[in-house]
Structure formats: C-alpha cells, structure tokens
Design an enzyme around this catalytic site. Structure first.
Site, mmCIF file in Angstrom:
data_model
loop_
_atom_site.group_PDB
_atom_site.id
_atom_site.type_symbol
_atom_site.label_atom_id
_atom_site.label_comp_id
_atom_site.label_asym_id
_atom_site.label_seq_id
_atom_site.Cartn_x
_atom_site.Cartn_y
_atom_site.Cartn_z
ATOM 1 N N SER A 34 0.845 -1.197 0.000
ATOM 2 C CA SER A 34 0.000 0.000 0.000
ATOM 3 C C SER A 34 0.884 1.252 0.000
ATOM 4 C CB SER A 34 -0.875 -0.044 1.265
ATOM 5 O OG SER A 34 -2.007 0.759 1.140
ATOM 6 N N TYR A 193 -7.960 14.147 1.633
ATOM 7 C CA TYR A 193 -7.138 15.011 0.781
ATOM 8 C C TYR A 193 -8.021 15.646 -0.310
ATOM 9 C CZ TYR A 193 -3.446 13.025 3.532
ATOM 10 O OH TYR A 193 -2.677 12.659 4.612
HETATM 11 C C1 LIG Z 1 3.644 5.258 7.338
HETATM 12 C C2 LIG Z 1 2.356 5.303 6.584
HETATM 13 C C3 LIG Z 1 2.215 6.163 5.494
HETATM 14 C C4 LIG Z 1 1.034 6.182 4.735
HETATM 15 N N1 LIG Z 1 0.961 6.942 3.600
HETATM 16 C C5 LIG Z 1 -0.092 6.795 2.765
HETATM 17 C C6 LIG Z 1 -0.079 7.369 1.467
HETATM 18 O O1 LIG Z 1 0.916 7.945 1.024
HETATM 19 N N2 LIG Z 1 -1.196 7.228 0.699
HETATM 20 C C7 LIG Z 1 -2.291 6.523 1.130
HETATM 21 O O2 LIG Z 1 -3.279 6.432 0.407
HETATM 22 N N3 LIG Z 1 -2.309 5.920 2.331
HETATM 23 C C8 LIG Z 1 -1.221 6.027 3.143
HETATM 24 N N4 LIG Z 1 -1.191 5.338 4.318
HETATM 25 C C9 LIG Z 1 -2.315 4.424 4.627
HETATM 26 C C10 LIG Z 1 -1.976 2.996 4.157
HETATM 27 O O3 LIG Z 1 -1.751 2.946 2.755
HETATM 28 C C11 LIG Z 1 -3.068 2.005 4.544
HETATM 29 O O4 LIG Z 1 -4.236 2.325 3.838
HETATM 30 C C12 LIG Z 1 -3.362 2.017 6.042
HETATM 31 O O5 LIG Z 1 -2.160 2.072 6.795
HETATM 32 C C13 LIG Z 1 -4.132 0.773 6.465
HETATM 33 O O6 LIG Z 1 -3.403 -0.398 6.123
HETATM 34 P P1 LIG Z 1 -2.556 -1.255 7.220
HETATM 35 O O7 LIG Z 1 -3.508 -1.635 8.324
HETATM 36 O O8 LIG Z 1 -2.051 -2.452 6.436
HETATM 37 O O9 LIG Z 1 -1.446 -0.389 7.726
HETATM 38 C C14 LIG Z 1 -0.046 5.329 5.111
HETATM 39 C C15 LIG Z 1 0.089 4.505 6.234
HETATM 40 C C16 LIG Z 1 1.272 4.458 6.939
HETATM 41 C C17 LIG Z 1 1.385 3.490 8.108
#
Ligand SMILES: Cc1cc2nc3c(=O)[nH]c(=O)nc-3n(C[C@H](O)[C@H](O)[C@H](O)COP(=O)(O)O)c2cc1C
Length: 367
Positions: A34, A193
């Site tokens: 992601s 956003y």
């Molecule tokens: C360090 C970090 C940076 C993130 N940056 C973005 C991003 O640039 N764009 C986005 O759509 N989501 C961003 N997210 C959200 C993740 O893509 C994801 O949707 C969210 O963390 C849930 O997934 P997970 O439970 O596997 O962490 C970010 C999450 C984390 C932890």
C-alpha cells in the site's frame, strides 16, 4: 484430523498466489504494498531511501509496489518532505525505482495525490502541526475555505479555473509517471485530501457546479479520472483510492462510493482501492482486522469493478480468505509490510504455494 484437513494449500487452492491480469499488466500474486509516505524527500525528489524501501518489498515477493502519495503540485504536498511529480526533475530518481521494482518481478505503481487543505504540515513524528510560511509552509487550497482542524489557518477556495489547473496537473503527473516507467497509476481520492474534500459534504460547501448535489461533488474526480485515462496508455491499469465512508452521519457513504465506482468504471478506471476515513476529526472508526474489507466486497459486487482491500490485513490466511471469498481482487498491506518486507515469501511458505525468492536468496528458502 484427516490428511486432507492438514494438507497445505497448493497453488490451485491458494488464490492469494494466483496471477491477475488487468489490461496488459500481469501481477504475479494478489499482494500489493500500500502507498506509504516516507517524508524523506527534499524538493520532492525521491532518494536512495525510497529505492531501498520500495525495492526491498519487491525483493520480498510483492505482486505490486505502490509509491507513496506523490504530489501533482507543490502546494499539494502534505509536508515539505513529500515526494513530488510536478516537475521534470522528479522523473529520473523515480525511473530508477520503477526499473528496480520491475526487475524484481513486481508491478511498479505510483499514487498521484493532492493534499488540499491537509497540506503544509509537519511530519507525523514532529507533531503534524501547520508549517508557518517563515519555515517554508504555504497557503493551502480546498473546495471551501474551512480548515480541517479548527485552529489551523483557512485554505483558499479554488476557483473554477484553478480546478481546471488541478486536473491539468494530474495529467502532467501521469505523463511523467509514464516516462518514469510505472505500470499503474492510482489517483488518491481518499483520506480527506483534495479530491475527497470535494466528495464529502463535510468539507465541500460550494454552491457552483462542483458542490452541493452528489453529481456536483463527484465532478472533479470524474474530470481527473477521464483526463488521466486519456493520457495514460490503454494497455496500463488505472486505479482510484476512495475513502468508502467518512464514518460520520451526514458524510460520504458506502452507497455514494458504489455509485461513484460505477461512474469511474464507465470512464475506464480498472480498480477501486477501498479505504475509509480522513475527512473529519470526529469520525469514530471501528478498527478491527479487515474492517474495510466489506467496502471492497460491496463495490466489487454492486459496481462490478475490481477492488483492492486494505486495512489491518496481517496474516497469510486472512489475506488468502479475502481473495478466495471474492471480496477483492488484490490485498494491500501497509504496516504489516513495514514489519515484514518478506511477507509474500513467508505467506507463500505458510499457504504451500511455490516460494519464488530472488535467485540470489534461494539458499535461504530451501524447504
Ligand atoms: C507510514 C504510513 C504512510 C502512509 N501513507 C499513505 C499514502 O501515502 N497514501 C495513502 O493512500 N495511504 C497512506 N497510508 C495508509 C496505508 O496505505 C493504509 O491504507 C493504512 O495504513 C491501512 O493499512 P494497514 O492496516 O495495512 O497499515 C499510510 C500509512 C502508513 C502506516
């Protein structure tokens, strides 16, 4: 317990490792990294950090690696340290990343973004407050002049001419993404956003054709998607990330998302990446394993478009079930991928699918 009960999945029975083809691009499995902001750029330029960070996850066996939210305009960055794709100088370091990711057998993807009123902030570990102009901060923009946090300076309301410039910026960014060698573009229309600010009645108070009724609030997203689709080769997939609900009464809903997904599919969008939240501070999000999977499932079934599930997906069995049950076509991992860059290789071992590490690592994966 019979032998069948304990038999590991084979390739045929581990859908997580079935390849997927969208347009002219084949994903070797259903696991994507992601997009994750690293706040590690200067002047928007990708660095060695990004090459190693993203490259490691391609080495770890991901089917796709999505580069973090990458600003289509300077004022569309979340922090001054975000990645940009708003000038030609940004292309060269991105080219290295896309090439390396592809060399490892993963699909190279990039998320194109505009932070709108959530821009010009300090990095999360520095507290996330607004960066003052004296320290390089900038005037943010939004559909309406209301800040995300009541204490923040108000964003400037975009004029219709400026909205058209934003659409043009997404198109220019798409062309640069193609020059850099990316195979998938994802339009970031989630997490509060800019594009999501237009979608949500919680942040869009316009009275012109970009605000008010549903058809007006979705207009900029449809404009961006159709302009990007026209600029992006027919052979390459286009994704859109949505916050499928605001988790707030009176906000954007899953029913709105299903309808928007139908319209996006008609414009040639290939996959909806189903996230949620980010529009409002008062949202109460019921965090639990796979809590956003029902959105991916609803959009896949009701809008007839491919989806990605994301959010608290952390085990091979859970990820496999999401694909097996037809809830989504891809799973995206963020934090679990930070904890374990080799998650796909480990998941293949756990599910009895063929494990295909880089040839140089083969001796570590002999069963
Ligand atoms: C360090 C970090 C940076 C993130 N940056 C973005 C991003 O640039 N764009 C986005 O759509 N989501 C961003 N997210 C959200 C993740 O893509 C994801 O949707 C969210 O963390 C849930 O997934 P997970 O439970 O596997 O962490 C970010 C999450 C984390 C932890």
């Amino acid at each position: 317990m019979t032998a069948t009960d304990t038999a590991p999945h084979t390739t045929a029975t581990a859908p997580l490792f079935a390849p997927l083809t969208i347009r002219g691009v084949t994903f070797r499995n259903r696991i994507g990294v992601s997009p994750m902001c690293q706040y590690a750029c200067h002047d928007g330029l990708a660095t060695d950090w990004h090459l190693v960070h993203l490259g490691s996850r391609a080495v770890g066996g991901a089917g796709m690696v999505i580069v973090e939210a990458t600003g289509v305009e300077h004022r569309g960055l979340i922090s001054p340290f975000d990645m940009g794709i708003y000038k030609d100088d940004h292309v060269e370091p991105l080219t290295r990343i896309a090439a390396f990711v592809k060399q490892q057998g993963a699909v190279a993807a990039i998320q194109l973004a505009h932070a709108g009123r959530k821009g010009s902030t300090r990095r999360p570990w520095e507290g996330g407050a607004v960066v003052p102009a004296a320290e390089g901060g900038w005037q943010t923009v939004a559909p309406s002049p209301m800040p995300f946090r009541p204490e923040d300076p108000p964003p400037a309301e975009l004029s219709q001419a400026e909205i058209r410039q934003v659409v043009d910026s997404f198109v220019a960014a798409t062309r640069r993404a193609q020059c850099a060698g990316f195979q998938v573009v994802e339009i970031h229309s989630a997490h509060g956003y800019l594009l999501h600010q237009f979608l949500s009645p919680l942040s869009n108070f316009r009275t012109d054709e970009y605000g008010g009724a549903f058809d007006n609030r979705i207009r900029i997203v449809l404009d961006v998607a159709s302009a990007v689709r026209a600029a992006w080769p027919d052979t390459l997939p286009l994704f859109v990330r949505l916050s499928c609900t605001d988790w707030v009464a009176g906000g954007w809903t899953i029913e709105d998302s299903v309808e928007l997904a139908r319209r996006l599919k008609a414009l040639g969008v290939d996959l909806i990446d189903c996230s949620s939240g980010g529009a409002a501070l008062q949202a109460k999000i019921p965090l639990a394993p796979g809590y956003q999977v029902p959105f991916a499932s609803a959009i896949r079934k009701e809008a007839g478009v491919s989806t990605a599930a994301v959010g608290l997906i952390t085990t091979p069995e859970q990820a496999n079930r999401i694909i097996e049950s037809g809830s989504a076509d891809l799973v995206l991992l963020a934090r679990e991928s930070l904890r374990d860059p080799y998650f796909p290789l480990h998941a293949a071992q756990a599910l009895g699918a063929p494990v295909q590490p880089p040839v140089r690592y083969g001796r570590a994966f002999v069963s």
